[in-house]
Design a protein around this motif. Sequence first.
Motif, PDB file in Angstrom:
ATOM      1  N   THR A  61      33.892 -10.816 -47.435  1.00  0.00           N
ATOM      2  CA  THR A  61      33.588 -11.989 -47.867  1.00  0.00           C
ATOM      3  C   THR A  61      33.514 -13.045 -46.503  1.00  0.00           C
ATOM      4  O   THR A  61      34.362 -12.843 -45.746  1.00  0.00           O
ATOM      5  N   TYR A  96      33.412 -17.285 -45.508  1.00  0.00           N
ATOM      6  CA  TYR A  96      33.596 -18.244 -45.907  1.00  0.00           C
ATOM      7  C   TYR A  96      32.759 -19.073 -44.867  1.00  0.00           C
ATOM      8  O   TYR A  96      32.900 -19.314 -43.438  1.00  0.00           O
ATOM      9  N   GLU A 125      39.076 -19.366 -46.147  1.00  0.00           N
ATOM     10  CA  GLU A 125      38.684 -20.704 -46.079  1.00  0.00           C
ATOM     11  C   GLU A 125      39.600 -21.525 -45.610  1.00  0.00           C
ATOM     12  O   GLU A 125      40.648 -21.564 -45.076  1.00  0.00           O
ATOM     13  N   GLN A 153      31.646 -19.935 -50.236  1.00  0.00           N
ATOM     14  CA  GLN A 153      32.071 -18.768 -50.315  1.00  0.00           C
ATOM     15  C   GLN A 153      30.566 -17.684 -50.410  1.00  0.00           C
ATOM     16  O   GLN A 153      29.995 -17.785 -51.216  1.00  0.00           O
TER      17      GLN A 153
END
Length: 157
Positions: free
Chosen positions: A39, A41, A96, A116
């Motif tokens: 993932t 950000y 984040e 995201q």
Amino acid sequence: IETVKDMGPFDAVVVAVPLPVAHLQLPTHRELNLPKYQTVYVTFVEGALAKSYFKTLHNLPGQILTMRGSELFHSLSKEGVSDRDNDVFKIFSKTELKQEDLDQLFEGVVDVRRMQWPAAYPKLEPKPVWPDFELVEGLYYLNAMESGISCMETELI
């Protein structure tokens, strides 16, 4: 290939999205050996970079890349200038960024936009077995090659 009502029949179906985020129910129960995905950000900041954070009095480059292990961000790049005549930066990070992080990086923050991006790219880890390109008869998985190379352009070929 079974489909929902009023669709099909199809000779073949091609899945061109990472399966871990596709939310598909596949007609197979075998182990697929799928890679894990990272993932990312993305933070867009309108403001002025804090030269003190980078320990310099000189002008900063338009793009700053960090090495693995950097706590705050992977890359930071100037994307343009806003309608208010402020610089706009795009930051990629593994987590984040909080307001206190942005307060370290910037002398003045005018506006912040966050997003995201799940499954941005696969975590490239050695795997003895890659997923099959044909999951079941007539069902093809283009992202199978992402176990060895992270490049959607390559998948087009």
